[in-house]
Scaffold this motif. Sequence first.
Motif, PDB file in Angstrom:
ATOM      1  N   VAL A 240      34.651  26.073  51.715  1.00 42.09           N
ATOM      2  CA  VAL A 240      35.256  25.025  50.901  1.00 42.09           C
ATOM      3  C   VAL A 240      35.801  25.544  49.572  1.00 42.09           C
ATOM      4  O   VAL A 240      36.708  24.949  48.997  1.00 42.09           O
ATOM      5  CB  VAL A 240      34.225  23.885  50.690  1.00 42.09           C
ATOM      6  CG1 VAL A 240      34.556  23.037  49.482  1.00 42.09           C
ATOM      7  CG2 VAL A 240      34.176  23.011  51.930  1.00 42.09           C
ATOM      8  N   SER A 241      35.264  26.665  49.079  1.00 43.97           N
ATOM      9  CA  SER A 241      35.747  27.183  47.799  1.00 43.97           C
ATOM     10  C   SER A 241      37.247  27.460  47.827  1.00 43.97           C
ATOM     11  O   SER A 241      37.914  27.413  46.792  1.00 43.97           O
ATOM     12  CB  SER A 241      34.990  28.458  47.426  1.00 43.97           C
ATOM     13  OG  SER A 241      35.121  29.443  48.439  1.00 43.97           O
ATOM     14  N   SER A 242      37.806  27.706  49.021  1.00 42.36           N
ATOM     15  CA  SER A 242      39.247  27.948  49.121  1.00 42.36           C
ATOM     16  C   SER A 242      40.067  26.694  48.876  1.00 42.36           C
ATOM     17  O   SER A 242      41.272  26.775  48.625  1.00 42.36           O
ATOM     18  CB  SER A 242      39.577  28.515  50.507  1.00 42.36           C
ATOM     19  OG  SER A 242      39.278  27.561  51.528  1.00 42.36           O
ATOM     20  N   VAL A 243      39.433  25.525  48.956  1.00 42.56           N
ATOM     21  CA  VAL A 243      40.138  24.255  48.764  1.00 42.56           C
ATOM     22  C   VAL A 243      40.459  24.004  47.292  1.00 42.56           C
ATOM     23  O   VAL A 243      41.447  23.349  46.959  1.00 42.56           O
ATOM     24  CB  VAL A 243      39.298  23.095  49.344  1.00 42.56           C
ATOM     25  CG1 VAL A 243      39.920  21.739  49.021  1.00 42.56           C
ATOM     26  CG2 VAL A 243      39.117  23.272  50.839  1.00 42.56           C
TER      27      VAL A 243
ATOM     28  N   PHE B 157      47.265  16.705  50.285  1.00 43.28           N
ATOM     29  CA  PHE B 157      46.245  16.897  51.316  1.00 43.28           C
ATOM     30  C   PHE B 157      46.858  16.837  52.703  1.00 43.28           C
ATOM     31  O   PHE B 157      46.625  17.712  53.547  1.00 43.28           O
ATOM     32  CB  PHE B 157      45.154  15.831  51.175  1.00 43.28           C
ATOM     33  CG  PHE B 157      44.191  15.793  52.332  1.00 43.28           C
ATOM     34  CD1 PHE B 157      43.247  16.783  52.500  1.00 43.28           C
ATOM     35  CD2 PHE B 157      44.254  14.758  53.264  1.00 43.28           C
ATOM     36  CE1 PHE B 157      42.372  16.761  53.580  1.00 43.28           C
ATOM     37  CE2 PHE B 157      43.386  14.721  54.336  1.00 43.28           C
ATOM     38  CZ  PHE B 157      42.442  15.730  54.496  1.00 43.28           C
ATOM     39  N   LEU B 158      47.665  15.824  52.961  1.00 35.88           N
ATOM     40  CA  LEU B 158      48.228  15.643  54.291  1.00 35.88           C
ATOM     41  C   LEU B 158      49.124  16.806  54.705  1.00 35.88           C
ATOM     42  O   LEU B 158      49.236  17.123  55.890  1.00 35.88           O
ATOM     43  CB  LEU B 158      49.012  14.323  54.348  1.00 35.88           C
ATOM     44  CG  LEU B 158      48.183  13.046  54.161  1.00 35.88           C
ATOM     45  CD1 LEU B 158      49.072  11.828  54.117  1.00 35.88           C
ATOM     46  CD2 LEU B 158      47.136  12.918  55.263  1.00 35.88           C
ATOM     47  N   SER B 159      49.756  17.448  53.723  1.00 31.65           N
ATOM     48  CA  SER B 159      50.647  18.563  54.038  1.00 31.65           C
ATOM     49  C   SER B 159      49.893  19.768  54.599  1.00 31.65           C
ATOM     50  O   SER B 159      50.505  20.687  55.141  1.00 31.65           O
ATOM     51  CB  SER B 159      51.428  18.980  52.788  1.00 31.65           C
ATOM     52  OG  SER B 159      50.551  19.541  51.814  1.00 31.65           O
ATOM     53  N   ARG B 160      48.576  19.798  54.457  1.00 29.73           N
ATOM     54  CA  ARG B 160      47.782  20.922  54.937  1.00 29.73           C
ATOM     55  C   ARG B 160      47.527  20.865  56.449  1.00 29.73           C
ATOM     56  O   ARG B 160      47.077  21.851  57.032  1.00 29.73           O
ATOM     57  CB  ARG B 160      46.446  20.976  54.197  1.00 29.73           C
ATOM     58  CG  ARG B 160      46.589  21.414  52.751  1.00 29.73           C
ATOM     59  CD  ARG B 160      46.821  22.904  52.684  1.00 29.73           C
ATOM     60  NE  ARG B 160      47.292  23.335  51.360  1.00 29.73           N
ATOM     61  CZ  ARG B 160      47.342  24.592  50.971  1.00 29.73           C
ATOM     62  NH1 ARG B 160      46.967  25.552  51.784  1.00 29.73           N
ATOM     63  NH2 ARG B 160      47.811  24.896  49.772  1.00 29.73           N
ATOM     64  N   TYR B 161      47.758  19.704  57.071  1.00 27.71           N
ATOM     65  CA  TYR B 161      47.625  19.631  58.521  1.00 27.71           C
ATOM     66  C   TYR B 161      48.766  20.399  59.170  1.00 27.71           C
ATOM     67  O   TYR B 161      49.917  20.309  58.745  1.00 27.71           O
ATOM     68  CB  TYR B 161      47.638  18.175  58.996  1.00 27.71           C
ATOM     69  CG  TYR B 161      46.349  17.428  58.704  1.00 27.71           C
ATOM     70  CD1 TYR B 161      45.248  17.567  59.533  1.00 27.71           C
ATOM     71  CD2 TYR B 161      46.247  16.584  57.609  1.00 27.71           C
ATOM     72  CE1 TYR B 161      44.072  16.882  59.273  1.00 27.71           C
ATOM     73  CE2 TYR B 161      45.071  15.889  57.340  1.00 27.71           C
ATOM     74  CZ  TYR B 161      43.990  16.046  58.173  1.00 27.71           C
ATOM     75  OH  TYR B 161      42.825  15.377  57.909  1.00 27.71           O
TER      76      TYR B 161
ATOM     77  N   ILE C 174      36.307  21.248  60.134  1.00 30.18           N
ATOM     78  CA  ILE C 174      37.503  21.121  60.955  1.00 30.18           C
ATOM     79  C   ILE C 174      37.953  19.677  60.835  1.00 30.18           C
ATOM     80  O   ILE C 174      37.128  18.761  60.915  1.00 30.18           O
ATOM     81  CB  ILE C 174      37.228  21.452  62.436  1.00 30.18           C
ATOM     82  CG1 ILE C 174      36.739  22.890  62.601  1.00 30.18           C
ATOM     83  CG2 ILE C 174      38.473  21.226  63.280  1.00 30.18           C
ATOM     84  CD1 ILE C 174      36.296  23.210  64.025  1.00 30.18           C
ATOM     85  N   SER C 175      39.255  19.455  60.638  1.00 30.44           N
ATOM     86  CA  SER C 175      39.764  18.095  60.548  1.00 30.44           C
ATOM     87  C   SER C 175      40.990  17.949  61.433  1.00 30.44           C
ATOM     88  O   SER C 175      41.738  18.914  61.664  1.00 30.44           O
ATOM     89  CB  SER C 175      40.118  17.744  59.096  1.00 30.44           C
ATOM     90  OG  SER C 175      40.608  16.407  59.022  1.00 30.44           O
TER      91      SER C 175
ATOM     92  N   MET D  77      43.442  21.002  60.779  1.00 30.53           N
ATOM     93  CA  MET D  77      43.219  22.069  59.810  1.00 30.53           C
ATOM     94  C   MET D  77      41.787  22.559  59.964  1.00 30.53           C
ATOM     95  O   MET D  77      40.903  21.798  60.384  1.00 30.53           O
ATOM     96  CB  MET D  77      43.488  21.610  58.371  1.00 30.53           C
ATOM     97  CG  MET D  77      42.417  20.731  57.758  1.00 30.53           C
ATOM     98  SD  MET D  77      42.637  20.463  55.985  1.00 30.53           S
ATOM     99  CE  MET D  77      43.843  19.137  56.004  1.00 30.53           C
ATOM    100  N   SER D  78      41.558  23.818  59.640  1.00 27.71           N
ATOM    101  CA  SER D  78      40.227  24.415  59.719  1.00 27.71           C
ATOM    102  C   SER D  78      39.949  25.160  58.421  1.00 27.71           C
ATOM    103  O   SER D  78      40.712  26.046  58.048  1.00 27.71           O
ATOM    104  CB  SER D  78      40.149  25.369  60.911  1.00 27.71           C
ATOM    105  OG  SER D  78      38.897  26.003  60.966  1.00 27.71           O
TER     106      SER D  78
END
Length: 591
Positions: free
Chosen positions: A525-528, A510-514, A548-549, A520-521
């Motif tokens: 959500v289906s793409s997650v 998860f953290l690698s997605r920042y 957005i996070s 991250m935007s």
Amino acid sequence: MIISENHFGKENCVAYCDVLIRRNYEVINADEHFYHFVEKLVGINFLDIVHQDNLKDFKMAFETIKPGENCRMLILLRNGIGEYYWTDMVISNNGKILSGENVIEVRCYFLSAVESRYLLALDNVNKYRTILSTYRNYLFDYNSYTDMFTIYLYRGNQCNAPIKGTLEQFRERMLRILRSDSERKEFATFYNYLKNGSNMFSCMVYLPLDEHNDELYKFKVNGDSLFSINKTSVVAGYLETVDGCVSDVIPYYATSEAVDSATGLLNKRACMEYTKSVIASKDDKIHYMIMFDVDNFKSINDTYGHLFGDEVLSKIAGIINANLNGRGIAGRFGGDEFYIFTNNIKDEEALRILLTTMRKELQYAFDSRIEDFGVTLSVGVSLFPKDGTDYEELFRKADKCLYLAKEKGRNRFIIYNESKHGSLENNSRHIHKILDLSDHSEYMSGVVSDIILELVSRGKDAIDDVANNILEQFEIDGLRIYNDNSELIYSCGEYKRMPDMTNILNDKAFLSRYNKNNSMSIGIVSSVEAWHKELYNELSDSNIMAFISAWFEFKYRRYYFFYDVFNHKSRWNDSDRNFVLIISKIIASVL
């Protein structure tokens, strides 16, 4: 074993049933729905119809439940022909004693049947509203449980109730205004039919058709009684005019001339007269006056043609009617201007849900046909009686908020608040002058500057106001803030449930997605699901469809921010994303 997925229409499929069970699982009494379901009347052991996979959980709940307790579980039950049905079961120990033995009450809701019947009921409601709208006479009902007597009239899917109150209040008024002994005798007959819940009755009666006008009209009454779900009687029927004079008091908004031919909504005159009649009735309810404008409608007509523009207006009317669903009247004032006056929106929270649902539903209504095209609305709202006790005052305040919404960048709703928006008398700005902001980011930079100043000057005390401002300005439904121990330290918004981020915030995947800006935007959500199944499940279960996070570190603590959108995908432009990140950094510095 057969586990049916579509039970609607099957003869032995019931919506719910009640059962009384001994401690040895013997069914000692039930309603007819249950006997219909199991196709037996005697010798029923409840364990025989519980699916093998659910036996252990059911027995544990049944055998350990104490007096005064109840529990709920999902369970499969088998009907008389061997089909299993998913059931929402409520097990209650209400202390009931039969023959010296404590017995347990069980209510079963058969989920697929409930869903099917609910959808059928919605269709029937709309169908019967349409039928009633074509009926030219007045209707009435009396509910013995609430002691409410109502005379009402449907026109154009809208309902008006010129007479509404307790039966005794109505009786006292009638005894004052009836003119002769024969009229009082006829009314006494009608009153007794109502009070006694009589079946299939007919009589003559003189009645008024206004709370504030005692003029009487002669009617033939036809009525019947039925029993509601709580076993109390409801008497309903219609009032057939005996002479033609009553047609003269049918209000304009109840006539066919009151309907806008292009959209099927009421026209401006009808909306105005209906609103004034409700205000005059002094029904002690709150009502919202809502005014809509379609943003940049001229541009839609110029770009896609007037036929498409007419289709947009028709779609707006359909979405308004479907979501309002009888809780008020909807109208078209002309052009791209629309109007709602609510009857049964209980508070501002319910109003916000209604407006958000309509606005976002419309925004994506043409999504599949035209790429990156969405219809947006600017909306202004005033509240009766808080914001005014007459039509003109309510209209001016709703109108002011509508144009404030346009000035603030469109695609938003503003609910009148005098402390924020000022009184009409003290407002020197001409509210009908629309500021056309070609540069959206210029406006938002002013908003962000105000937010930052508020955070710097007030610190933590400003976070609630700032969070609500963010949700309104950036089209965001919820805000969550976590610390580096994965603890939720702040939230704002109406979440169905709060996602469990305990393991996720410490997960490298998860953290690698920042990105390099620690943000991250996610637009949908289906793409997650492809890269983090647990996060996808948590967000989906919480009705979060986009977010957005970002994370920021201050004073050796890390704070994670999530700006969530519910129930639909979202598109953020780069400037809005950057503004949200700037605000987040300032919030982190004051936490």
